[in-house]
Design an enzyme around this catalytic site. Structure first.
Site, short mmCIF file in Angstrom:
data_model
loop_
_atom_site.label_atom_id
_atom_site.label_comp_id
_atom_site.label_asym_id
_atom_site.label_seq_id
_atom_site.Cartn_x
_atom_site.Cartn_y
_atom_site.Cartn_z
N GLU A 199 1.01 -0.97 -0.05
CA GLU A 199 0.07 -0.03 0.32
C GLU A 199 1.02 1.24 -0.12
O GLU A 199 1.95 1.42 0.81
CB GLU A 199 -1.03 0.06 1.23
N ARG A 244 6.88 -12.98 9.14
CA ARG A 244 7.38 -11.73 8.91
C ARG A 244 8.73 -11.56 9.49
O ARG A 244 9.03 -12.25 10.52
CB ARG A 244 6.58 -10.48 9.05
N LYS A 289 5.13 0.33 11.02
CA LYS A 289 5.13 1.71 10.41
C LYS A 289 4.63 2.74 11.30
O LYS A 289 5.22 4.05 11.44
CB LYS A 289 4.03 1.63 9.59
#
Length: 564
Positions: free
Chosen positions: A38, A267, A277
């Site tokens: 994104e 991850r 983030k």
RNA sequence: UACCCCGUGGUGUAAUGGUAACACAGGAGAUUUUGAUUCUCUCGUUUAAGGUUCGAGUCCUUACGGGGUAACCA
């Protein structure tokens, strides 16, 4: 690519699955993957793992393969063109290429709208008038089932009309929402009639004001994958519970060109940093680091600016493997991969980080000679260079000890050390100021010990140090980086309510004015060097100027000397 | 206290029912005009208990431990 799995190497669970698909001629043996960020922030080393996987798979399965770069731009309130650009730059820098296959979920808005209408017609989606608050309340909890919305059984005709009016802009945000009609009692929260289209009167960075309804990730993602004929949709573990919904959509929407399936992997977690983030944003916003590309940041842009190399990152991603175990990789492994890469080609130069003046009392005043130094012992083809040598020099403060500890074999009072490629010197006298600070070391040099000479009957000098000629050396700003956090796991160390920033390393950045050999004075920004015996350095791509170089320490050299 | 996923040296991975291996880190040594590199050696492991089997890290059961999940975010 050298880091690509060799045919004999064992495969991870994803590659094993894909190999089986290829062998079974699923999708005629094609492997089509995608990296779907994104565009709402900068990429970090965690994304690199996914990039290396997806693009790596395409490389490994050539020629019947490719990897798409697709921007998952379904939430206009968070996305910006700036990020679209930086993401492309980062992926390219990492060494990957999507060819013509650059896509945007927003390119599919019209088709996605059609798919939603299709679901409505099948009685598999409905417009709900509940408020977000009501929806939350009726969704149930982890331990109790949800309850049906009073609008759940609207007719397809009514739903189609309402959905068209949502698109036409007749309603305010939050007033209506399109939901998939699945199972309000499912133990999987994602299957409790998930929202698939919401009203957002927002300007989109690509579609402008053409739309005021936007598809949700869970709806857009599987269908975008299918529209691009993606064969293997790989994502991280937190999407595991979304898989049934992914499959529900693939199975219930007709006319899809592809039948992708989703698989999940763990991850990347790295010690001594944070990856979310939100937390990275906080570091930037609060000025705890200078910017997104601060060389201490785990962002791709930060690492690039620090001098970390694409091959180093790729090898790291290859080395950590791919599993479903939520592992924590050591920063030291990344550093190892970077050193391993840089060692092969970084030119060696002399840089004195913390200069102490050395005066060679028996060296003729005004005399200058040029010593020939090897540019890279790992690669003789890189040749040699001449470096000036004169009566006054600088050596590193770390290479001198007035009161030496056990095992220290560099410069000490009355002791002898070799100036690399020049000759040996003996420290005869320490000159200090009134406060006791060392001003200079007065040394004598021995002409019989010149480089290459093998004087007989002398004890072997153990220490070899680097040096620069005081009159010829150039001042350079050098930024010495340490880990951003003192704790390996700052988040866990802080606990649930704690603040991870308390573990910020106060020594994560130290700036010194170093004395460097004149040959690198005009160094091109973005050049890798090894300062011999010290570490790998990179001329800062933004701040370094010819004649006024600025270096970032990428990673220190391993230091085998441990003080006892 | 629901559901899903995952447990192999300090760390990360491999072993696809048949000798638990590799890398990083740590330790020792050799080489070295970088205490780097390179090379050699070393350290140390299947969460537990049952079960299936000639044989289990691998299959089954249970326990324990870790992670994830209740945006009109992705």
């Amino acid at each position: 690519m050298s880091e690509a799995a060799s045919p004999t190497a064992s495969l991870d669970f994803i590659r094993e699955m894909i190999a089986a698909d290829v062998a079974a001629q699923r999708n005629e043996g094609w492997v089509i993957t995608r990296f779907p960020p994104e565009p709402n922030g900068y990429l970090h080393i965690g994304h690199a793992k996914s990039i290396c996987l997806n693009f790596g798979l395409a490389l490994e399965n050539a020629p019947q393969s490719r990897c798409h770069l697709r921007f998952d731009d379904t939430n206009p309130t968070k996305e910006e063109v700036e990020y679209v650009d930086s993401i492309q730059e980062d992926v390219r820098w990492l060494g990957f290429d999507w060819g013509d296959h650059l896509y945007y979920a927003s390119d599919y808005f019209e088709k996605l709208y059609g798919f939603a209408v299709q679901l409505i017609d099948k009685g598999l989606a409905y417009v709900d008038d509940q408020t977000p608050e009501q929806m939350r309340l009726t969704r149930g909890t982890l331990t109790s089932p949800g309850t049906a919305s009073p609008w759940r059984d609207r007719s397809p005709a009514e739903n189609r009309d309402l959905f068209a009016r949502m698109r036409a802009g007749e309603f305010k945000e939050g007033e209506k929402i399109l939901r998939a009609k699945i199972d309000m009692a499912s133990p999987n929260m994602n299957m409790r009639d998930p929202a698939i289209y919401r009203i957002l009167h927002a300007h989109h960075h690509r579609t402008g004001d053409a739309w005021c309804i936007y598809p949700m990730y869970d709806f857009a993602h599987p269908l975008s994958d299918a529209l691009e004929s993606i064969t293997h949709s790989l994502c991280t573990l937190e999407f595991e519970h979304h898989r049934p919904l992914y499959e529900w959509l693939i199975n219930n929407v007709d006319g899809l060109p592809g039948q992708p399936y989703q698989r999940e992997f763990a991850r990347l977690n790295l010690t001594h940093t944070v990856m979310s983030k939100r937390k990275l944003l906080r570091l930037v916003k609060e000025g705890l680091v200078s910017s997104w590309d601060d060389p201490r940041m785990p962002t791709i842009s930060g690492m690039r600016r620090r001098g970390i190399t694409p091959a180093g990152i790729r090898n790291f991603c290859h080395t950590i493997g791919l599993t479903k175990y939520p592992s924590l990789s050591e920063l030291g492994l990344l550093e190892h991969c970077v050193r391993e890469d840089l060692n092969k080609y970084a030119q060696r130069v002399y840089g004195v980080l913390r200069p102490i003046k050395v005066v060679l009392t028996n060296y003729p005043e005004g005399q200058v000679e040029h010593v020939e130094l090897v540019n890279n012992p790992e690669n003789p083809a890189d040749g040699t260079r001449k470096v000036p040598l004169s009566r006054e020099l600088y050596v590193d403060a770390d290479d001198f000890m007035e009161v030496p500890v056990q095992g220290f074999h560099r410069l000490v009072p009355g002791g002898e050390v070799r100036l690399k490629y020049a000759f040996c010197i003996i420290c005869q006298e320490i000159i200090k100021d009134a406060e006791g600070n060392i001003l200079e070391l007065r040394c004598t040099y021995d002409d019989a010990t010149r480089h290459g000479a093998k004087p007989v009957g002398r004890p072997k000098v153990k220490g070899t140090i680097h040096w620069v000629s005081a009159a010829h050396a150039v001042d350079a700003e050098v930024r010495l980086y340490e880990t951003l956090f003192t704790e390996a796991e700052p988040e866990s160390a802080a606990g649930e309510d704690g603040d991870f920033t308390q573990f910020l390393n106060p020594q994560s950045l130290e700036t010194v004015i170093a004395k460097i050999e004149p040959s690198v004075a005009d160094s091109k920004p973005g050049t890798h060097y090894q300062f011999e015996r010290v570490g790998y350095f990179y001329t800062d791509p933004k701040d370094s100027l010819p004649g006024k170089p600025v270096f970032n320490r990428t990673v220190a050299l391993k230091d085998g000397f441990v003080k006892k």
